[in-house]
Design an enzyme around this catalytic site. Sequence first.
Site, PDB file in Angstrom:
ATOM      1  N   LYS A   1      40.103  48.840  28.014  1.00 40.31           N
ATOM      2  CA  LYS A   1      38.943  48.492  28.843  1.00 40.31           C
ATOM      3  C   LYS A   1      37.863  49.532  28.575  1.00 40.31           C
ATOM      4  CE  LYS A   1      37.372  47.310  33.461  1.00 40.31           C
ATOM      5  NZ  LYS A   1      36.046  47.891  33.211  1.00 40.31           N
TER       6      LYS A   1
ATOM      7  N   ARG B   1      36.116  34.273  37.902  1.00 38.81           N
ATOM      8  CA  ARG B   1      37.000  35.422  38.026  1.00 38.81           C
ATOM      9  C   ARG B   1      38.372  34.880  38.433  1.00 38.81           C
ATOM     10  NH1 ARG B   1      35.582  40.641  39.236  1.00 38.81           N
ATOM     11  NH2 ARG B   1      33.608  39.992  40.185  1.00 38.81           N
TER      12      ARG B   1
ATOM     13  N   GLU C   1      31.068  44.847  24.457  1.00 39.18           N
ATOM     14  CA  GLU C   1      30.641  46.002  25.245  1.00 39.18           C
ATOM     15  C   GLU C   1      29.822  46.937  24.368  1.00 39.18           C
ATOM     16  OE1 GLU C   1      31.800  47.740  29.259  1.00 39.18           O
ATOM     17  OE2 GLU C   1      32.417  45.888  28.261  1.00 39.18           O
TER      18      GLU C   1
END
Length: 572
Positions: free
Chosen positions: A251, A431, A317
């Site tokens: 992550k 989500r 990202e």
Amino acid sequence: MTDSASFAALALALADVAALSGRHDKADRLGVLFAELDDADLRRAARWAAGRVFSLSDQRTVSVGFAALLRATMAATGAEEDDLRAALVRLGDPGDVTAGAIEALVPPVESDLTIEEAEGFFEQVAETSGSTAKTALIAGMLARVTPEEARFLVKLLAGELRIGMGEGGVVSALSRLYGRKGATVRRAVMLTGDVGEAAVLARRDRLAEAHLTLFHPITFMLASPAEAKGERTLAEEVARQVPPPVAVEDKFDGIRAQAHVAADPGDEDLHGVPEAGARVALFSRTLDAIERAFPDLVRPLAAFAEAAPRGVILDGEIVPLGPQGEVVPFQALQKRLGRKTASEELQRDVPVAFVAYDVLAIDGEPTLDASFRERQALLDRFDWTGPLRRSVVAEVHDLDTLDALFDAARARGNEGLMVKALDSPYKPGRRGRDWLKIKKALATLDVVVTAVERGHGGRRKLLSDFTFAVRASESDGTLLNVGKAYSGLTDAELAALTEWFEEHTLQTFAHGKVRTVEPEVVVEVAFDNVQVSKRHKSGYALRFPRIVRLREDKPAAEIDTLATVAALAGDA
């Protein structure tokens, strides 16, 4: 209906929608409005009811702040600034403030504004540069419209319609009105980037014809937090939600970004910038275009057009890099956030990489329904070199290894782990339990600042003490305070925020020492634990909270909810 309908009728219909409480009642009332409009006005009304002046695929913005709206209202009505500011504290909505000021005019205003003319006004505002010129243009329009029309013009210009609908409500209205499946309507909106176009397709029963349009943001798929709870270990908690085998990857501690790349179609109205025969767009988590702030990523991304000339959309990202090309803590990236452009010096001082971990479309076709495993294979087509990197994904069968994998990810400078179901499709804006995020070194929450207070000592001139809140639930945006934090940001960050808070104050107390503010600044807070508390309406308080970082990449609509706080407290 061949002629454009009355904007006043639309405004009154939206007022009716706002006054209703039930979701289906709101959708049905909106449907009544839609049924009365021709196709052109339906496109406009659907966009506006969703809270957007222009479609997501349109790069134009009206860029009007509250100060300009306040000045325009003063010019149009002769109202005093202090009276308008007091009304804002009382009403909490600039549209309602302007409507009240126009309502006080004698004689009352009469208007013949059409929906088509209102669209032309918004286009003029978008094309007008300079605060003075924009203010004069808006004041001219406010001087000729009714209070109800003014209310919704200002709400749209401010970007806060507040009728309890949003894009999802418009989708529901179209689904119920035309008897279409909600998922089919949502998909058309996602593919075209235009809820107005989807509305017309729904009316004509042609939703299946919706095709992917590049260079507009697709809402990101979101992850749910996972951690050891009670007697359950981390492995047991993950297995309960995503049974093995699973995909596990680091992550990253950066800003979420979506990259669109294709051979340049030559349409300057599209988002993105031309580069070496290609067009490249980068969108943040808040769906804002950020490619001009990262030219050092645009140049290498343009090369991907050779492998996919009809287009590719990547989810990933943006992370800061150290001198050896290693990922470094997020704080290093702060210097590059909030800037429209990045100088060559800044690019050298704070180099970045784009780490891709998913593909949403390739060769101009969406891949959202493909499995995560299949989408990963599509990333093999590209050359991952320089500042373009690909996330390393491991297929894990033994979840007892998660602790060791977490420690390894932290040692690489990343935030934690992502665990993903191998067969999961990509679900924009959802989500669910297909993606889990594991951050166990510190409990953190994303919250929004609701009130600020001047600090002490060296920070006595800064608004440095933040009261913050979470959302009541995923579907209820009511803000519930859960704590107050005093530390974690630099003086430079606080100075910039102080200026912003002073311009976005709703109400002051204690001679200006304490202010309630517009709930837009999102921060990530860490804390030791959660306690039951009667002090806050939420019923909880964070123990020893501190600010980890500003979350300029995240909108207030995506902060954590009371359910997450309750779970951390052991009540869920």
